[in-house]
Scaffold this motif. Structure first.
Motif, PDB file in Angstrom:
ATOM      1  N   GLN A 196       0.580  -0.994   0.095  1.00 53.69           N
ATOM      2  CA  GLN A 196      -0.002  -0.056   0.474  1.00 53.69           C
ATOM      3  C   GLN A 196       0.466   1.365  -0.462  1.00 53.69           C
ATOM      4  OE1 GLN A 196      -3.177  -0.063   2.674  1.00 53.69           O
ATOM      5  NE2 GLN A 196      -3.678   2.159   2.502  1.00 53.69           N
ATOM      6  N   TYR A 197       0.409   1.999  -0.567  1.00 59.62           N
ATOM      7  CA  TYR A 197       1.432   3.497  -1.110  1.00 59.62           C
ATOM      8  C   TYR A 197       0.354   4.919  -0.881  1.00 59.62           C
ATOM      9  CZ  TYR A 197       0.104   4.213  -6.133  1.00 59.62           C
ATOM     10  OH  TYR A 197      -0.382   4.477  -6.970  1.00 59.62           O
ATOM     11  N   ASP A 198       1.030   5.752  -0.289  1.00 58.34           N
ATOM     12  CA  ASP A 198       0.129   7.367  -0.414  1.00 58.34           C
ATOM     13  C   ASP A 198       1.036   7.808  -0.979  1.00 58.34           C
ATOM     14  OD1 ASP A 198       2.249   8.117   1.310  1.00 58.34           O
ATOM     15  OD2 ASP A 198       0.396   8.333   3.072  1.00 58.34           O
ATOM     16  N   ASP A 199       1.118   9.368  -1.125  1.00 58.28           N
ATOM     17  CA  ASP A 199       1.677  10.219  -1.260  1.00 58.28           C
ATOM     18  C   ASP A 199       3.310  10.706  -0.966  1.00 58.28           C
ATOM     19  OD1 ASP A 199      -0.310  11.095  -3.736  1.00 58.28           O
ATOM     20  OD2 ASP A 199      -0.513  12.789  -1.596  1.00 58.28           O
ATOM     21  N   ALA A 200       3.443  10.019  -0.395  1.00 59.72           N
ATOM     22  CA  ALA A 200       4.911   9.645   1.089  1.00 59.72           C
ATOM     23  C   ALA A 200       5.528   8.984   0.942  1.00 59.72           C
ATOM     24  CB  ALA A 200       4.274  11.213   2.460  1.00 59.72           C
ATOM     25  N   MET A 201       4.549   7.579   1.182  1.00 63.72           N
ATOM     26  CA  MET A 201       5.314   6.696   1.240  1.00 63.72           C
ATOM     27  C   MET A 201       4.967   5.395   1.188  1.00 63.72           C
ATOM     28  SD  MET A 201       4.933   5.646   5.319  1.00 63.72           S
ATOM     29  CE  MET A 201       3.509   4.608   5.864  1.00 63.72           C
ATOM     30  N   MET A 202       5.512   3.985   0.454  1.00 63.74           N
ATOM     31  CA  MET A 202       4.973   2.573   0.260  1.00 63.74           C
ATOM     32  C   MET A 202       5.612   1.798   0.964  1.00 63.74           C
ATOM     33  SD  MET A 202       4.969   0.600  -3.582  1.00 63.74           S
ATOM     34  CE  MET A 202       7.103   0.352  -2.937  1.00 63.74           C
ATOM     35  N   VAL A 203       4.540   0.839   1.275  1.00 62.37           N
ATOM     36  CA  VAL A 203       5.230   0.011   2.802  1.00 62.37           C
ATOM     37  C   VAL A 203       4.575  -1.191   2.076  1.00 62.37           C
ATOM     38  CG1 VAL A 203       4.074  -1.064   4.825  1.00 62.37           C
ATOM     39  CG2 VAL A 203       4.416   1.363   5.199  1.00 62.37           C
ATOM     40  N   THR A 204       5.147  -2.572   1.912  1.00 62.57           N
ATOM     41  CA  THR A 204       5.356  -3.994   1.225  1.00 62.57           C
ATOM     42  C   THR A 204       5.312  -4.627   2.306  1.00 62.57           C
ATOM     43  OG1 THR A 204       7.463  -3.823   0.448  1.00 62.57           O
ATOM     44  CG2 THR A 204       6.393  -2.744  -0.794  1.00 62.57           C
ATOM     45  N   GLY A 205       5.036  -6.048   2.452  1.00 59.72           N
ATOM     46  CA  GLY A 205       4.158  -7.167   2.953  1.00 59.72           C
ATOM     47  C   GLY A 205       5.107  -7.845   2.306  1.00 59.72           C
ATOM     48  N   SER A 206       6.031  -9.593   3.010  1.00 56.36           N
ATOM     49  CA  SER A 206       6.615 -10.780   2.065  1.00 56.36           C
ATOM     50  C   SER A 206       6.366 -11.903   2.986  1.00 56.36           C
ATOM     51  CB  SER A 206       7.727  -9.969   1.973  1.00 56.36           C
ATOM     52  OG  SER A 206       8.768 -11.441   1.290  1.00 56.36           O
ATOM     53  N   SER A 207       6.851 -12.963   1.912  1.00 52.98           N
ATOM     54  CA  SER A 207       6.754 -14.368   2.554  1.00 52.98           C
ATOM     55  C   SER A 207       7.713 -14.647   3.618  1.00 52.98           C
ATOM     56  CB  SER A 207       6.780 -14.717   1.746  1.00 52.98           C
ATOM     57  OG  SER A 207       7.108 -14.736   0.575  1.00 52.98           O
TER      58      SER A 207
END
Length: 696
Positions: free
Chosen positions: A453-464
């Motif tokens: 998920q992201y917005d105008d400032a940052m993105m967060v990713t989740g992984s296996s």
């Protein structure tokens, strides 16, 4: 006149009775003071003013005229005998006969009798309303001057008054005349040696009514308007009989109609126009040039557009896509924008969209999010790809590429299957440049990218690989920090201005501080993998493979409510922006809709034949988008729960994720492709809706 001639019908009999009453003896001395003798005549003269053609024969017993003899062009004058014969016909009986005559079927069905009487009164004014020679004539026949010289209105002459005048002048010694007091206030009646036009007109009208009565007795359910009555040629008066509905139409056609734009200020008229709906406003443009100028103004269409699709000043947050409201701060053509949105809405209802395939990942594509400028996807090949939303070219690759299997791309099943709606066109945009090299940073994922998920400032990713990575979008997607706590793969992630929420296969949900990355709280309670989470304010909802969805308080960590499926696990969840509705789907192959306040199951959205893997609530546009293992993407109406679109077989494998906005649906599949279902493909002026988005 013998009895045979007197009994010629109810009208003839009644008028014969009137004549008997007129010839009664007079004896009252009080009535003598009210007598109005006719000037210039030794004996009274009776000018016929009745509506019965047999009246002339009844007035003189010696004249045995038939109906044709009666209707002659000369005035009807009869000298009354000096000694009338006695009659037992009283005034009360006369009134009863008069009421019987007026209520008879003949008079009831004469719908145009008023117009006939008006014609007769116009011709008879010379008989009853001639003023003395020393006074000037009044301006209408029914006005006369009194002794003081003032003009007053008198009642129009009737048969009763006419008989009373003749009787009072013929028999001065008649004492019980009931009509004489009414004549005391009237002026003297002058002798008129001519007349008879009114009598002939009235007789002609009565003949026509009698003909109608005769025909109505032969034919049932006949009306006066349906009978073609012959005009009386001898009277010379054109009598028209017509239905009263024609008169009502003529009266309404004369209603004054005024253009409000001629009387209202331009600003007020424009404000009124802005209160109309779109179809009414389009119709108003066709009235006149001034109406067209006002109805097509920017002010009027701004109100229409804002009421239907929202305004830039009041926007709820959106998680994906744009709002379709144009660019902020510019003079927008709201009428053209409304037409584009209307064309888009029609395509949504018809399921008419173009299929655009994004190829580049080397394995299953698990997650996606997009806006009006870019599309970001995460894959099992351990990379994140960023695509241009206009050219659909891959412009950036984040992470170390890992090829786990050889994926062979196949043609979609839409050419072989008849299920669902088919795309208007299918295409794979060509890559103008070579595939960009992966951007490998010291911090990167070593496993599949399962969520983002992201917005105008940052993105967060989740992984296996059990971790989360925070990326700085404003600094060329630089990885900022890596969050570690889960003991299994991170299946979903979401955040707001304060917290980052992650869920894992380890049955826990973690709450992190956004700015520092510190772990704030761990939510325990599920007995199976937590497959999805959604955050609204201080509330978090989670869906688990144990068949439960739970509502949590972020501050306290308490579980507020539980929402159960009908027996099988849940794979996805959505939370409405107003925190009132919770949507959940899973192995039951249905979409559950719960009331977040009461916990009640309010609706089930059906249609899928496989596990519901993905849900997205497009709240501004009133749609629910779902992706399933049955290889379909479906869209539902949030108000009615009915299915709007059914896109089945547009990919060759499971649908793993789907998001949508006003124009398109972007979905990912296990066949390593992302698909864009574009409803605005080649719509004229579609670019007017682009340029503004707001993130949560």
């Amino acid at each position: 006149m013998d009895n045979t001639q007197r009994q010629q019908g109810p009208v003839g009999h009644t008028l014969s009775s009137l004549w008997s009453y007129a010839r009664r003896p007079q004896s009252s001395k009080q009535e003598k003071e009210h007598m109005l003798p006719i000037e210039g005549a030794d004996s009274p003269t009776f000018s016929s003013y009745t509506t019965q053609p047999l009246l002339e024969a009844d007035f003189d017993p010696q004249k045995q005229h038939t109906h044709e003899t009666t209707m002659q062009a000369t005035p009807l004058q009869t000298t009354l005998p000096s000694r009338p014969r006695k009659s037992s016909f009283g005034f009360g009986t006369f009134r009863a006969q008069q009421r019987k005559l007026l209520s008879s079927r003949t008079i009831q069905q004469a719908k145009s009798l008023h117009s006939l009487r008006s014609a007769a009164q116009t011709d008879s004014c010379a008989i009853d309303d001639i003023e003395p020679e020393d006074q000037a004539p009044s301006r209408t026949p029914w006005y006369r001057r009194n002794t003081s010289g003032a003009t007053e209105r008198i009642r129009r002459p009737s048969l009763l008054r006419f008989i009373a005048r003749c009787r009072s002048s013929t028999h001065p010694d008649f004492e019980d005349n009931p009509v004489a007091p009414m004549l005391a206030e009237q002026s003297k009646i002058s002798y008129i040696p001519y007349g008879g036009q009114a009598a002939r007109a009235a007789a002609a009208a009565q003949n026509e009514i009698s003909e109608f009565v005769r025909l109505s007795r032969q034919y049932e359910n006949i009306t006066l308007a349906e009978v073609e009555v012959k005009k009386d040629s001898e009277s010379g008066v054109g009598i028209e009989i017509r239905d009263r509905s024609d008169i009502r139409l003529e009266s309404t056609s004369s209603v004054a109609r005024r253009d409000p734009s001629d009387y209202l200020p331009e600003e007020l008229f424009a404000q009124i126009m802005s209160s109309l709906d779109a179809p009414s406003l389009l119709s108003a443009e066709l009235v006149s040039h001034r109406w067209h100028r006002t109805a097509s103004s920017r002010l009027s269409w701004r109100e229409i557009f804002s009421s239907e699709y929202g305004s830039l000043s009041s926007l709820p947050s959106v998680d994906a896509g744009g709002r379709g409201l144009g660019k902020k701060g510019q003079l927008q053509d709201f009428k053209r924008m409304w037409r584009v949105r209307k064309a888009l809405q029609d395509r949504w209802m018809k399921g008419s969209a173009a299929a655009i395939y994004l190829e580049g990942h080397k394995d299953s594509v698990y997650c996606v999010q997009f806006d009006e400028h870019k599309i970001i996807t995460g894959s099992r090949d351990c990379t994140v790809r960023i695509w241009d939303a206009h050219t659909y070219e891959c412009v950036r690759v984040l992470g170390a590429l890992k090829i786990t299997a050889n994926v062979r791309l196949e043609e979609p099943l839409i050419n072989q299957a008849d299920r669902g709606q088919r795309p208007t066109i299918s295409m794979v945009p060509p890559q103008k440049t070579a595939d960009p090299l992966p951007q490998v940073a010291p911090i990167h994922h070593h496993g599949s990218i399962l969520c983002l998920q992201y917005d105008d400032a940052m993105m967060v990713t989740g992984s296996s690989d059990k971790t989360l990575i925070v990326w700085d979008i404003t600094d060329n997607y630089r990885p900022v920090r890596q969050l570690r706590h889960h003991s299994a793969g991170v299946l979903d992630v979401c955040f707001n201005e304060t917290y980052i929420i992650s869920c894992s296969k380890d049955t826990t949900t973690c709450i992190w501080h956004r700015n520092t990355g510190e772990l704030f709280r761990v939510l325990n309670g599920h007995r199976g993998p937590v497959n999805a989470v959604q955050l609204r304010g201080n509330l978090v909802v989670s869906a688990s493979g144990d068949g439960l969805a739970k509502l949590w308080n972020v501050s306290t960590g308490a579980c507020i409510k539980e929402f159960a499926s009908k027996g099988r696990g849940m794979a996805c969840v959505e939370f409405s922006p107003d925190s009132r509705i919770i949507l959940a789907g899973g192995n039951d192959q249905v979409i559950y809709q719960f009331d977040a306040n009461t916990g009640d199951l309010t609706r089930e959205l059906k249609g899928h034949t496989g596990l519901v893997r993905s849900l997205y609530l497009d709240h501004p546009n009133g749609r629910v988008i779902s992706g399933s293992y049955d290889t379909s993407i479906k869209a539902y109406d949030t108000q009615t729960g009915s299915m709007i679109c059914d896109f089945t077989g547009w990919t060759t494998s499971w649908m793993l994720s789907a998001k949508a906005d006003y124009r398109k649906i972007v979905a990912t599949s296990q066949d390593s492709r992302a698909i864009v279902m574009d409803f605005g493909y080649q719509i004229s002026d579609i670019e007017l809706l682009e340029g503004f988005q707001q993130r949560s």
